[in-house]
Design a protein around this motif. Structure first.
Motif, PDB file in Angstrom:
ATOM      1  N   HIS A   9       0.848  -1.201   0.000  1.00 21.79           N
ATOM      2  CA  HIS A   9       0.000   0.000   0.000  1.00 21.79           C
ATOM      3  C   HIS A   9       0.877   1.241   0.000  1.00 21.79           C
ATOM      4  O   HIS A   9       1.798   1.370   0.798  1.00 21.79           O
ATOM      5  CB  HIS A   9      -0.899  -0.016   1.230  1.00 21.79           C
ATOM      6  CG  HIS A   9      -1.813   1.169   1.331  1.00 21.79           C
ATOM      7  ND1 HIS A   9      -3.037   1.223   0.710  1.00 21.79           N
ATOM      8  CD2 HIS A   9      -1.677   2.356   1.991  1.00 21.79           C
ATOM      9  CE1 HIS A   9      -3.624   2.375   0.986  1.00 21.79           C
ATOM     10  NE2 HIS A   9      -2.812   3.089   1.748  1.00 21.79           N
ATOM     11  N   ARG A  10       0.602   2.189  -0.894  1.00 18.18           N
ATOM     12  CA  ARG A  10       1.361   3.426  -0.974  1.00 18.18           C
ATOM     13  C   ARG A  10       0.405   4.612  -0.911  1.00 18.18           C
ATOM     14  O   ARG A  10      -0.417   4.795  -1.812  1.00 18.18           O
ATOM     15  CB  ARG A  10       2.170   3.503  -2.279  1.00 18.18           C
ATOM     16  CG  ARG A  10       3.311   2.507  -2.377  1.00 18.18           C
ATOM     17  CD  ARG A  10       4.427   2.855  -1.395  1.00 18.18           C
ATOM     18  NE  ARG A  10       5.564   1.966  -1.551  1.00 18.18           N
ATOM     19  CZ  ARG A  10       5.690   0.799  -0.928  1.00 18.18           C
ATOM     20  NH1 ARG A  10       4.726   0.382  -0.118  1.00 18.18           N
ATOM     21  NH2 ARG A  10       6.773   0.054  -1.104  1.00 18.18           N
ATOM     22  N   PRO A  11       0.515   5.445   0.127  1.00 15.65           N
ATOM     23  CA  PRO A  11      -0.309   6.666   0.156  1.00 15.65           C
ATOM     24  C   PRO A  11       0.055   7.574  -1.014  1.00 15.65           C
ATOM     25  O   PRO A  11       1.187   7.576  -1.493  1.00 15.65           O
ATOM     26  CB  PRO A  11       0.060   7.311   1.501  1.00 15.65           C
ATOM     27  CG  PRO A  11       0.689   6.218   2.309  1.00 15.65           C
ATOM     28  CD  PRO A  11       1.346   5.310   1.323  1.00 15.65           C
ATOM     29  N   SER A  12      -0.893   8.358  -1.453  1.00  9.95           N
ATOM     30  CA  SER A  12      -0.622   9.295  -2.543  1.00  9.95           C
ATOM     31  C   SER A  12       0.125  10.520  -2.050  1.00  9.95           C
ATOM     32  O   SER A  12       0.721  11.252  -2.839  1.00  9.95           O
ATOM     33  CB  SER A  12      -1.933   9.745  -3.191  1.00  9.95           C
ATOM     34  OG  SER A  12      -2.753  10.422  -2.246  1.00  9.95           O
ATOM     35  N   ASP A  13       0.089  10.747  -0.753  1.00 12.72           N
ATOM     36  CA  ASP A  13       0.799  11.877  -0.159  1.00 12.72           C
ATOM     37  C   ASP A  13       1.926  11.350   0.721  1.00 12.72           C
ATOM     38  O   ASP A  13       1.716  10.445   1.539  1.00 12.72           O
ATOM     39  CB  ASP A  13      -0.137  12.750   0.671  1.00 12.72           C
ATOM     40  CG  ASP A  13      -1.000  13.630  -0.203  1.00 12.72           C
ATOM     41  OD1 ASP A  13      -1.149  14.815   0.115  1.00 12.72           O
ATOM     42  OD2 ASP A  13      -1.516  13.120  -1.212  1.00 12.72           O
ATOM     43  N   LEU A  14       3.098  11.922   0.532  1.00 14.67           N
ATOM     44  CA  LEU A  14       4.247  11.550   1.346  1.00 14.67           C
ATOM     45  C   LEU A  14       4.246  12.395   2.611  1.00 14.67           C
ATOM     46  O   LEU A  14       4.092  13.612   2.558  1.00 14.67           O
ATOM     47  CB  LEU A  14       5.542  11.789   0.562  1.00 14.67           C
ATOM     48  CG  LEU A  14       6.855  11.517   1.309  1.00 14.67           C
ATOM     49  CD1 LEU A  14       6.999  10.028   1.604  1.00 14.67           C
ATOM     50  CD2 LEU A  14       8.033  12.021   0.497  1.00 14.67           C
ATOM     51  N   ASN A  31       4.941  17.800   7.430  1.00 15.98           N
ATOM     52  CA  ASN A  31       4.267  18.242   6.208  1.00 15.98           C
ATOM     53  C   ASN A  31       3.907  17.027   5.371  1.00 15.98           C
ATOM     54  O   ASN A  31       4.549  15.976   5.448  1.00 15.98           O
ATOM     55  CB  ASN A  31       5.204  19.129   5.382  1.00 15.98           C
ATOM     56  CG  ASN A  31       4.506  20.325   4.789  1.00 15.98           C
ATOM     57  OD1 ASN A  31       4.607  21.430   5.315  1.00 15.98           O
ATOM     58  ND2 ASN A  31       3.774  20.129   3.701  1.00 15.98           N
ATOM     59  N   SER A  32       2.859  17.166   4.589  1.00 16.17           N
ATOM     60  CA  SER A  32       2.532  16.151   3.599  1.00 16.17           C
ATOM     61  C   SER A  32       2.616  16.781   2.220  1.00 16.17           C
ATOM     62  O   SER A  32       2.382  17.977   2.058  1.00 16.17           O
ATOM     63  CB  SER A  32       1.124  15.591   3.831  1.00 16.17           C
ATOM     64  OG  SER A  32       0.159  16.617   3.663  1.00 16.17           O
ATOM     65  N   VAL A  33       2.957  15.968   1.224  1.00 12.04           N
ATOM     66  CA  VAL A  33       3.087  16.476  -0.140  1.00 12.04           C
ATOM     67  C   VAL A  33       2.660  15.372  -1.106  1.00 12.04           C
ATOM     68  O   VAL A  33       2.932  14.189  -0.883  1.00 12.04           O
ATOM     69  CB  VAL A  33       4.533  16.939  -0.422  1.00 12.04           C
ATOM     70  CG1 VAL A  33       5.529  15.800  -0.295  1.00 12.04           C
ATOM     71  CG2 VAL A  33       4.634  17.607  -1.782  1.00 12.04           C
ATOM     72  N   ARG A  34       1.973  15.734  -2.142  1.00 13.61           N
ATOM     73  CA  ARG A  34       1.442  14.780  -3.129  1.00 13.61           C
ATOM     74  C   ARG A  34       2.570  14.168  -3.936  1.00 13.61           C
ATOM     75  O   ARG A  34       3.409  14.867  -4.488  1.00 13.61           O
ATOM     76  CB  ARG A  34       0.465  15.509  -4.054  1.00 13.61           C
ATOM     77  CG  ARG A  34      -0.260  14.633  -5.077  1.00 13.61           C
ATOM     78  CD  ARG A  34      -1.442  13.943  -4.465  1.00 13.61           C
ATOM     79  NE  ARG A  34      -2.248  13.246  -5.454  1.00 13.61           N
ATOM     80  CZ  ARG A  34      -3.369  13.737  -5.979  1.00 13.61           C
ATOM     81  NH1 ARG A  34      -3.800  14.926  -5.621  1.00 13.61           N
ATOM     82  NH2 ARG A  34      -4.071  13.023  -6.851  1.00 13.61           N
ATOM     83  N   VAL A  35       2.611  12.844  -4.017  1.00 14.32           N
ATOM     84  CA  VAL A  35       3.618  12.168  -4.840  1.00 14.32           C
ATOM     85  C   VAL A  35       2.996  11.292  -5.913  1.00 14.32           C
ATOM     86  O   VAL A  35       3.679  10.852  -6.830  1.00 14.32           O
ATOM     87  CB  VAL A  35       4.568  11.313  -3.961  1.00 14.32           C
ATOM     88  CG1 VAL A  35       5.439  12.195  -3.102  1.00 14.32           C
ATOM     89  CG2 VAL A  35       3.790  10.306  -3.112  1.00 14.32           C
ATOM     90  N   PRO A  88     -11.579  21.085   0.318  1.00 14.40           N
ATOM     91  CA  PRO A  88     -10.775  21.402   1.498  1.00 14.40           C
ATOM     92  C   PRO A  88      -9.336  21.804   1.209  1.00 14.40           C
ATOM     93  O   PRO A  88      -8.635  22.239   2.098  1.00 14.40           O
ATOM     94  CB  PRO A  88     -10.802  20.101   2.295  1.00 14.40           C
ATOM     95  CG  PRO A  88     -10.947  19.047   1.235  1.00 14.40           C
ATOM     96  CD  PRO A  88     -11.783  19.660   0.137  1.00 14.40           C
ATOM     97  N   GLY A  89      -8.855  21.652  -0.026  1.00 14.19           N
ATOM     98  CA  GLY A  89      -7.481  22.058  -0.316  1.00 14.19           C
ATOM     99  C   GLY A  89      -6.524  20.890  -0.352  1.00 14.19           C
ATOM    100  O   GLY A  89      -6.851  19.759   0.030  1.00 14.19           O
ATOM    101  N   PRO A  90      -5.305  21.112  -0.811  1.00 10.32           N
ATOM    102  CA  PRO A  90      -4.357  20.032  -1.064  1.00 10.32           C
ATOM    103  C   PRO A  90      -3.871  19.316   0.178  1.00 10.32           C
ATOM    104  O   PRO A  90      -3.379  18.205   0.092  1.00 10.32           O
ATOM    105  CB  PRO A  90      -3.195  20.743  -1.762  1.00 10.32           C
ATOM    106  CG  PRO A  90      -3.287  22.162  -1.312  1.00 10.32           C
ATOM    107  CD  PRO A  90      -4.750  22.421  -1.167  1.00 10.32           C
ATOM    108  N   ALA A  91      -3.977  19.944   1.338  1.00 11.86           N
ATOM    109  CA  ALA A  91      -3.427  19.312   2.531  1.00 11.86           C
ATOM    110  C   ALA A  91      -4.453  18.472   3.284  1.00 11.86           C
ATOM    111  O   ALA A  91      -4.154  17.930   4.328  1.00 11.86           O
ATOM    112  CB  ALA A  91      -2.868  20.374   3.468  1.00 11.86           C
ATOM    113  N   ALA A  92      -5.667  18.351   2.743  1.00 14.12           N
ATOM    114  CA  ALA A  92      -6.740  17.730   3.505  1.00 14.12           C
ATOM    115  C   ALA A  92      -6.492  16.258   3.780  1.00 14.12           C
ATOM    116  O   ALA A  92      -6.952  15.724   4.774  1.00 14.12           O
ATOM    117  CB  ALA A  92      -8.060  17.894   2.761  1.00 14.12           C
ATOM    118  N   LEU A  93      -5.764  15.585   2.900  1.00 18.79           N
ATOM    119  CA  LEU A  93      -5.601  14.147   3.055  1.00 18.79           C
ATOM    120  C   LEU A  93      -4.818  13.801   4.307  1.00 18.79           C
ATOM    121  O   LEU A  93      -5.106  12.843   4.989  1.00 18.79           O
ATOM    122  CB  LEU A  93      -4.879  13.575   1.824  1.00 18.79           C
ATOM    123  CG  LEU A  93      -4.634  12.068   1.858  1.00 18.79           C
ATOM    124  CD1 LEU A  93      -5.948  11.331   2.003  1.00 18.79           C
ATOM    125  CD2 LEU A  93      -3.918  11.614   0.611  1.00 18.79           C
TER     126      LEU A  93
END
Length: 713
Positions: A31-36, A47-51, A239-244
């Motif tokens: 399983h790999r989250p879409s956000d690192l 911080n989280s960031v979309r990968v 909610p914006g990019p950081a919602a996940l």
């Protein structure tokens, strides 16, 4: 019997073609989250960031952390006999087949286990037109294998983490956070019903979703009131990019982008990516910068950056690339890596090179009087006339005072002694990556005319803190790179001693400035041309702290200097670091550095003990010559050529006329009287005359001003 035999044959073929299903542990590990998620050195989220741009997928959620309401709603909605069957609900399949045959509509008969089989095996995924007979048999076979090898709870857990729910949302972690702003453990019955309704038709209109969610609630004998509004709000929420990243702060967005690039290019380890940052210090640095920029409102200051390094290891402890969207219109720009003019922050390296080459000692006297140096760029010759920050001259003073007080004219004289090539090479050896050539920058290089990054500048000061030993910085844990010597340890110590000397800087900054700390700290400020950039960089025995304040667009600030812009942030962080760790004493002088009393004759320098590199010590210092009172015109010289910069305000480009006390005439018109006069230059050839009070001509010079008409500001 032939149809039955054919079906049996197809079932045997599909079963034999299937490899052994993956284990539950393998599915969870893949399983790999879409956000690192970037975490600090202790594992605290930063911080989280979309990968993964293709889907939105959260962290794997254990079944125990999924609300009972969602588990109940999903089973009731999709597979009421889930806890009883062995992977296939044969009665459900029969009802589905009959309904589809009679009504000629597609009605699902797949159990949760069969749906999971379709999610795990791309070959069994449901196409737009529905599965073929072979695919359906394969799905059934894999479902039976899963039931034989996995526990029911594992099947339900894997399904909840793998099912597409809305648009790009995959799994309950992403959907719950994006649609309802909460972790799956906090979902109530109506919210769970909406998610369960999305399983059957992920992209259905809100009205259809609410109708189906109401049906799920009615199966539980619960009220449907408000579910329509809930579904509409959830499906239109932005909610914006950081919602996940539930619970993940956005403390280091610029470093997180670097982390994402490293993650994509690397081995892509499972789980959060650890950094060397300290979350507490990162938060403090961000807050200090935001507070300072808020206090500077009205002075045209929008942007800033902060960097904190560990002197010994080179680890980055705080990386603030911007004060954030609330204060900056260019908050996406990482000002830690942006190249800007560093102003006077380069002076310590110029003096250090002069000490190293034994051209100067801290007690050597330098002449702070008007000077003109020949210069030329791209074949155009001219004269370079450096000015001090306050546009005043101090006369003869020591190198210690000249550096501590950040005087420009003495620094340019030191740079002229060294030569632009030597200065250029030393700055690049320190890792500043000065572009163009030494000749391109000329004598102005020592005053910070070249662009550098805050990261490179901070690491150059860290080299000073380490006695002239340089090594790269790093924001990921790992082995440190062996340092290399780029500067003489004795010269580095002398520079450090001056930068920590509050008396040496008092001439310009006073005895009580933001550079004064309760323990040992060496610091230097800098301001670039037209107040576009403002810096403060310095170090304690353990840390290097660097701050930049300005505007990403390059607009000038209004009445902001190094001590009023960047220095307050620097001091706040240094004091905080000292508060948690007792201040360390200044570094001991290295071998080959000695101290002896010195006397000064004919200058306003107090007698004192001074430090020297062995072999350069001297007991008495006095000016090389006593200058007589000027007669005639001392400045400008005959034949001088001045070039106007249209981007600089007129008040920053005024020419100084100096000489004997008399009456000044320019192009035949009287300007004023006295030994010194300021004039706003105008393009053209000019004749300057100085006359005595009774009208006698004392001296006359010719000079030229070139450049476009200066724009008023």
């Amino acid at each position: 019997m032939r149809p039955a035999l054919a079906a049996a044959a197809l079932l045997w073929l599909a079963t034999s073609a299937l490899a052994a299903p993956p284990s539950f542990e393998q599915v969870r590990a893949a399983h790999r989250p879409s956000d690192l998620l970037l975490v600090d050195r202790a594992g605290v989220p930063l911080n989280s960031v979309r990968v993964d741009p293709t889907v939105r997928r959260g962290d794997w959620v254990p079944l125990a952390e999924v609300s009972p309401a969602l588990r109940t709603a999903l089973v009731l909605s999709e597979d009421r006999r889930f806890w009883e069957h062995a992977g296939v609900d044969w009665s459900g399949l029969a009802r589905s087949a009959w309904a589809n045959a009679v009504n000629r509509r597609t009605q699902g008969g797949s159990t949760l286990t069969m749906q999971l089989a379709g999610l795990l095996d791309e070959g069994l995924a449901r196409p737009t037109g529905g599965r073929s007979v072979v695919q359906k048999i394969g799905q059934i076979s894999l479902a039976r294998e899963l039931e034989a090898r996995w526990r029911k709870t594992e099947i339900l857990e894997a399904y909840l983490n793998s099912v597409p729910l809305r648009g790009e949302l995959v799994g309950v972690a992403a959907a719950s956070q994006q649609l309802f702003g909460k972790h799956p453990s906090g979902l109530d019955a109506p919210e769970a019903a909406v998610l369960a309704a999305l399983v059957r038709a992920p992209n259905a209109p809100a009205a259809d979703v609410s109708r189906r969610a109401c049906g799920v609630l009615q199966l539980q004998k619960l009220d449907c009131g408000g579910v329509a509004l809930l579904a509409d709000q959830a499906l239109t929420r932005r909610p914006g990019p950081a919602a996940l990243a539930a619970g993940s702060p956005q403390l280091a967005p610029h470093l997180a982008r670097q982390a994402a690039a490293a993650w994509r290019a690397g081995t892509r380890p499972v789980g959060p990516l650890r950094s060397t940052l300290d979350a507490r210090l990162q938060r403090l640095a961000l807050q200090a910068l935001q507070q300072q920029l808020a206090e500077l409102q009205g002075r045209n200051v929008q942007d800033g950056a902060v960097l904190v390094l560990d002197n010994r290891s080179g680890e980055v402890l705080a990386w603030v690339g911007s004060a954030g969207a609330a204060l900056s219109s260019a908050h996406e720009v990482d000002a830690v890596l942006a190249r800007r003019q560093p102003g006077s922050t380069l002076k310590p390296f110029v003096y250090g090179l002069a000490f190293e080459r034994r051209l100067l000692t801290p007690a050597s006297l330098l002449d702070d009087t008007p000077t003109e140096l020949a210069t030329g760029v791209d074949g155009i010759g001219g004269l370079y006339q450096p000015q001090n920050y306050d546009r005043r001259f101090k006369g003869w003073l020591s190198a210690r005072t000249a550096l501590g007080a950040s005087l420009n004219v003495p620094t340019v004289r030191v740079g002229a002694m060294l030569g632009p090539d030597a200065v250029f090479e030393r700055l690049n050896a320190l890792g500043l990556q000065i572009d163009h050539t030494a000749g391109y920058h000329g004598h102005a290089l020592v005053l910070g005319s070249a662009d550098v990054t805050l990261l490179a500048l901070a690491n150059a000061y860290r080299t000073l803190a380490n006695g002239g030993l340089a090594s790269p910085t790093r924001w990921q844990p790992g082995a440190a790179v062996a340092p290399r010597r780029v500067m003489d340890a004795r010269a580095a110590w002398l520079v450090t001693d001056i930068l920590a000397d509050n008396n040496a800087r008092a001439l310009t900054f006073g005895l009580d400035s933001p550079l004064v700390t309760r323990g040992f700290a060496a610091a230097k400020t800098g301001t670039s041309k037209d107040m576009r950039d403002n810096w403060c960089v310095g170090f304690t025995a353990r840390h290097t702290v660097a701050v930049w304040v300005g505007n990403a667009a390059g607009e000038p600030m209004h009445h902001v200097s190094g001590t009023s812009g960047a220095a307050p942030v620097w001091r706040q962080l240094v004091q905080a670091l000292m508060a948690e760790d007792p201040p360390q004493p200044p570094p001991a002088p290295p071998a080959g550095v000695l101290r002896q009393p010195v006397r000064f004759i004919g200058v306003a320098e107090p007698d004192r003990p001074e430090w020297f590199i062995a072999g350069t010590e001297q007991a008495v210092f006095q000016p090389r010559s006593v200058q007589a009172a000027p007669f005639g015109i001392a400045q400008p010289r005959d034949g001088s050529l001045f070039a106007l910069d249209p981007d600089m305000p007129p008040q920053a480009q005024r020419l100084v006329f100096e000489g004997a006390d008399g009456v000044w005439h320019l192009d035949g018109k009287r300007l004023g009287s006295g030994p010194r006069l300021l004039w706003s230059p105008w393009p053209g050839r000019h004749v300057l005359a100085l006359r005595s009070a009774d009208g006698r001509l004392l001296q006359q010079v010719h000079f030229e001003v070139r450049g476009a008409t200066v724009r008023a500001r």
